[in-house]
Write a protein that holds these residues in place. Structure first.
Motif, PDB file in Angstrom:
ATOM      1  N   LEU A  57       0.825  -1.212   0.000  1.00  0.00           N
ATOM      2  CA  LEU A  57       0.000   0.000   0.000  1.00  0.00           C
ATOM      3  C   LEU A  57       0.859   1.261   0.000  1.00  0.00           C
ATOM      4  O   LEU A  57       0.536   2.243  -0.681  1.00  0.00           O
ATOM      5  CB  LEU A  57      -0.940  -0.006   1.210  1.00  0.00           C
ATOM      6  CG  LEU A  57      -2.070  -1.045   1.179  1.00  0.00           C
ATOM      7  CD1 LEU A  57      -2.938  -0.908   2.418  1.00  0.00           C
ATOM      8  CD2 LEU A  57      -2.913  -0.889  -0.076  1.00  0.00           C
ATOM      9  N   TYR A  58       1.943   1.237   0.757  1.00  0.00           N
ATOM     10  CA  TYR A  58       2.792   2.431   0.848  1.00  0.00           C
ATOM     11  C   TYR A  58       3.501   2.702  -0.473  1.00  0.00           C
ATOM     12  O   TYR A  58       3.661   3.857  -0.878  1.00  0.00           O
ATOM     13  CB  TYR A  58       3.821   2.247   1.969  1.00  0.00           C
ATOM     14  CG  TYR A  58       4.487   3.536   2.383  1.00  0.00           C
ATOM     15  CD1 TYR A  58       3.957   4.309   3.414  1.00  0.00           C
ATOM     16  CD2 TYR A  58       5.637   3.982   1.749  1.00  0.00           C
ATOM     17  CE1 TYR A  58       4.556   5.498   3.798  1.00  0.00           C
ATOM     18  CE2 TYR A  58       6.249   5.172   2.121  1.00  0.00           C
ATOM     19  CZ  TYR A  58       5.705   5.922   3.143  1.00  0.00           C
ATOM     20  OH  TYR A  58       6.296   7.104   3.513  1.00  0.00           O
ATOM     21  N   PHE A  59       3.931   1.647  -1.146  1.00  0.00           N
ATOM     22  CA  PHE A  59       4.692   1.802  -2.385  1.00  0.00           C
ATOM     23  C   PHE A  59       3.874   1.419  -3.613  1.00  0.00           C
ATOM     24  O   PHE A  59       4.451   1.041  -4.636  1.00  0.00           O
ATOM     25  CB  PHE A  59       5.955   0.924  -2.343  1.00  0.00           C
ATOM     26  CG  PHE A  59       6.978   1.367  -1.336  1.00  0.00           C
ATOM     27  CD1 PHE A  59       7.771   2.476  -1.571  1.00  0.00           C
ATOM     28  CD2 PHE A  59       7.138   0.675  -0.158  1.00  0.00           C
ATOM     29  CE1 PHE A  59       8.716   2.881  -0.650  1.00  0.00           C
ATOM     30  CE2 PHE A  59       8.086   1.068   0.766  1.00  0.00           C
ATOM     31  CZ  PHE A  59       8.873   2.175   0.527  1.00  0.00           C
ATOM     32  N   TRP A  60       2.558   1.555  -3.553  1.00  0.00           N
ATOM     33  CA  TRP A  60       1.727   1.040  -4.630  1.00  0.00           C
ATOM     34  C   TRP A  60       2.038   1.732  -5.968  1.00  0.00           C
ATOM     35  O   TRP A  60       1.979   1.088  -7.025  1.00  0.00           O
ATOM     36  CB  TRP A  60       0.238   1.166  -4.287  1.00  0.00           C
ATOM     37  CG  TRP A  60      -0.319   2.561  -4.313  1.00  0.00           C
ATOM     38  CD1 TRP A  60      -0.410   3.424  -3.279  1.00  0.00           C
ATOM     39  CD2 TRP A  60      -0.875   3.242  -5.453  1.00  0.00           C
ATOM     40  NE1 TRP A  60      -0.978   4.608  -3.682  1.00  0.00           N
ATOM     41  CE2 TRP A  60      -1.282   4.523  -5.008  1.00  0.00           C
ATOM     42  CE3 TRP A  60      -1.076   2.889  -6.787  1.00  0.00           C
ATOM     43  CZ2 TRP A  60      -1.870   5.449  -5.856  1.00  0.00           C
ATOM     44  CZ3 TRP A  60      -1.654   3.825  -7.639  1.00  0.00           C
ATOM     45  CH2 TRP A  60      -2.055   5.075  -7.176  1.00  0.00           C
ATOM     46  N   ARG A  61       2.397   3.003  -5.933  1.00  0.00           N
ATOM     47  CA  ARG A  61       2.726   3.692  -7.189  1.00  0.00           C
ATOM     48  C   ARG A  61       3.994   3.102  -7.811  1.00  0.00           C
ATOM     49  O   ARG A  61       4.043   2.859  -9.025  1.00  0.00           O
ATOM     50  CB  ARG A  61       2.915   5.192  -6.942  1.00  0.00           C
ATOM     51  CG  ARG A  61       1.616   5.946  -6.632  1.00  0.00           C
ATOM     52  CD  ARG A  61       1.876   7.446  -6.555  1.00  0.00           C
ATOM     53  NE  ARG A  61       0.646   8.190  -6.288  1.00  0.00           N
ATOM     54  CZ  ARG A  61       0.166   8.421  -5.076  1.00  0.00           C
ATOM     55  NH1 ARG A  61       0.806   7.964  -4.009  1.00  0.00           N
ATOM     56  NH2 ARG A  61      -0.960   9.103  -4.910  1.00  0.00           N
ATOM     57  N   ASP A  62       5.016   2.885  -6.978  1.00  0.00           N
ATOM     58  CA  ASP A  62       6.246   2.283  -7.479  1.00  0.00           C
ATOM     59  C   ASP A  62       5.984   0.882  -8.017  1.00  0.00           C
ATOM     60  O   ASP A  62       6.493   0.501  -9.088  1.00  0.00           O
ATOM     61  CB  ASP A  62       7.294   2.187  -6.363  1.00  0.00           C
ATOM     62  CG  ASP A  62       7.661   3.527  -5.773  1.00  0.00           C
ATOM     63  OD1 ASP A  62       6.778   4.194  -5.212  1.00  0.00           O
ATOM     64  OD2 ASP A  62       8.838   3.901  -5.858  1.00  0.00           O
ATOM     65  N   ILE A  63       5.198   0.109  -7.279  1.00  0.00           N
ATOM     66  CA  ILE A  63       4.901  -1.268  -7.674  1.00  0.00           C
ATOM     67  C   ILE A  63       4.118  -1.293  -8.979  1.00  0.00           C
ATOM     68  O   ILE A  63       4.404  -2.106  -9.878  1.00  0.00           O
ATOM     69  CB  ILE A  63       4.128  -1.986  -6.552  1.00  0.00           C
ATOM     70  CG1 ILE A  63       5.024  -2.121  -5.311  1.00  0.00           C
ATOM     71  CG2 ILE A  63       3.645  -3.359  -7.013  1.00  0.00           C
ATOM     72  CD1 ILE A  63       4.287  -2.562  -4.064  1.00  0.00           C
ATOM     73  N   TRP A  64       3.136  -0.394  -9.101  1.00  0.00           N
ATOM     74  CA  TRP A  64       2.345  -0.334 -10.332  1.00  0.00           C
ATOM     75  C   TRP A  64       3.220   0.067 -11.513  1.00  0.00           C
ATOM     76  O   TRP A  64       3.133  -0.522 -12.594  1.00  0.00           O
ATOM     77  CB  TRP A  64       1.194   0.649 -10.176  1.00  0.00           C
ATOM     78  CG  TRP A  64       0.439   0.861 -11.470  1.00  0.00           C
ATOM     79  CD1 TRP A  64       0.546   1.914 -12.329  1.00  0.00           C
ATOM     80  CD2 TRP A  64      -0.505  -0.032 -12.057  1.00  0.00           C
ATOM     81  NE1 TRP A  64      -0.275   1.746 -13.407  1.00  0.00           N
ATOM     82  CE2 TRP A  64      -0.943   0.557 -13.268  1.00  0.00           C
ATOM     83  CE3 TRP A  64      -1.038  -1.264 -11.667  1.00  0.00           C
ATOM     84  CZ2 TRP A  64      -1.881  -0.050 -14.091  1.00  0.00           C
ATOM     85  CZ3 TRP A  64      -1.973  -1.870 -12.492  1.00  0.00           C
ATOM     86  CH2 TRP A  64      -2.385  -1.268 -13.687  1.00  0.00           C
ATOM     87  N   THR A  65       4.084   1.054 -11.306  1.00  0.00           N
ATOM     88  CA  THR A  65       4.963   1.511 -12.385  1.00  0.00           C
ATOM     89  C   THR A  65       5.901   0.398 -12.834  1.00  0.00           C
ATOM     90  O   THR A  65       6.060   0.147 -14.040  1.00  0.00           O
ATOM     91  CB  THR A  65       5.790   2.728 -11.921  1.00  0.00           C
ATOM     92  OG1 THR A  65       4.897   3.794 -11.569  1.00  0.00           O
ATOM     93  CG2 THR A  65       6.729   3.200 -13.019  1.00  0.00           C
ATOM     94  N   ILE A  66       6.517  -0.281 -11.876  1.00  0.00           N
ATOM     95  CA  ILE A  66       7.449  -1.358 -12.208  1.00  0.00           C
ATOM     96  C   ILE A  66       6.705  -2.540 -12.835  1.00  0.00           C
ATOM     97  O   ILE A  66       7.128  -3.076 -13.874  1.00  0.00           O
ATOM     98  CB  ILE A  66       8.206  -1.825 -10.948  1.00  0.00           C
ATOM     99  CG1 ILE A  66       9.120  -0.704 -10.443  1.00  0.00           C
ATOM    100  CG2 ILE A  66       9.033  -3.076 -11.245  1.00  0.00           C
ATOM    101  CD1 ILE A  66       9.690  -0.961  -9.063  1.00  0.00           C
ATOM    102  N   GLY A  67       5.587  -2.937 -12.221  1.00  0.00           N
ATOM    103  CA  GLY A  67       4.842  -4.088 -12.721  1.00  0.00           C
ATOM    104  C   GLY A  67       4.270  -3.875 -14.108  1.00  0.00           C
ATOM    105  O   GLY A  67       4.424  -4.727 -14.995  1.00  0.00           O
ATOM    106  N   SER A  68       3.631  -2.734 -14.307  1.00  0.00           N
ATOM    107  CA  SER A  68       3.038  -2.463 -15.614  1.00  0.00           C
ATOM    108  C   SER A  68       4.123  -2.268 -16.672  1.00  0.00           C
ATOM    109  O   SER A  68       3.966  -2.692 -17.824  1.00  0.00           O
ATOM    110  CB  SER A  68       2.130  -1.231 -15.551  1.00  0.00           C
ATOM    111  OG  SER A  68       2.861  -0.071 -15.144  1.00  0.00           O
TER     112      SER A  68
END
Length: 278
Positions: A57-68
């Motif tokens: 939840l805290y790093f969801w933007r980073d995770i979404w950017t890396i994953g996508s």
């Protein structure tokens, strides 16, 4: 009483998962101090799901950017030129050592490694390693300069956390400092690298929660996991602000002090070295 114990252990998990002081060591040590049963490797693995959800939840933007970005790279040569594609592979490759070794050494992790002689020693030794890394690391490289070679080395360091007392974040951050990364960069990557391994281990151990490897049962384990999530969110926010301006020296002192205390108490017979449930 089991629920009260689960809340206390959830707080301990949330406080210690992200600090370089080993949450698994604390979950093995503090029940001994309180005269409680060891919660077991299954409880330890599952309650960590709460803190990893906090990371997601805290790093969801980073995770979404890396994953996508990684998914796009599977289908597009142009996308494979972007940093998100490389970072996705760094996390995947870096996660492999702890996954493979975790499966191969499962019995040792569940039994022999959960011994306070081992835990006290690793707290001290890795505390010294962290102190040396803090002293000699250049602390100039940013996370964007990560290479595949460094990702593999960081993954191997994380695998050391299979031994309670090593600390997943502590080992990864130490390696990051040795490789010249900034404290904040090493800490941030340690968080991202831990997500696949910790969630995977927790989900894998869910099957053991109703059984004999867990001294608390399903209900208290759920409570402990929720508490660890709430506390974990606050600790992530605090730690990232802390490491941007201050050193890891207090954690080095704490690790060595706690490790020495554990060895003294075990050596004098005040507490037993074994952490077998029951």
């Amino acid at each position: 009483m089991d629920f009260l114990q689960a809340v206390v252990l959830g707080v301990i998990q949330g406080l210690t998962e992200f600090l370089p002081i080993s949450s698994s060591a604390h979950l093995a040590i503090f029940p001994k101090f309180f005269g409680w049963d060891d919660p077991g490797a299954a409880y330890t693995a599952v309650v960590q799901i709460g803190t990893e959800i906090a990371v997601v939840l805290y790093f969801w933007r980073d995770i979404w950017t890396i994953g996508s970005g990684w998914v796009r790279g599977v289908f597009s040569a142009q996308a494979r030129q972007l940093p998100e594609w490389r970072m996705g592979w760094f996390v995947i490759i870096g996660s492999m050592p702890i996954v493979l070794l975790g499966l191969a050494l499962q019995d040792l992790i569940d039994r022999e490694f959960r011994n306070l002689w081992v835990i006290g020693t690793t707290l001290i030794v890795l505390g010294i390693v962290l102190g040396i890394a803090e002293r000699v690391g250049r602390k100039t490289s940013k996370i964007e300069s990560l290479t595949m070679r460094h990702a593999i080395l960081l993954g191997l360091a994380q695998a050391g956390a299979l031994v309670p007392g090593v600390s997943r974040s502590g080992a990864t951050i130490s390696m990051g400092l040795f490789l010249g990364y900034e404290r904040a960069a090493a800490t941030r990557y340690a968080f991202l690298l831990a997500i696949p391994a910790v969630l995977g281990a927790g989900i894998y151990k869910l099957k053991d929660i109703p059984g004999g490897e867990n001294a608390y049962g399903v209900g208290p384990t759920i409570v402990g996991t929720i508490v660890s999530f709430v506390v974990g969110i606050a600790v992530i926010h605090w730690l990232l602000k802390y490491v941007s301006t201050r050193s890891f020296a207090p954690f080095v002192i704490y690790r060595i002090g706690l490790g020495a205390l554990v060895l003294i108490l075990v050596g004098s017979g005040v507490i037993a070295a074994s952490t077998t449930v029951g």
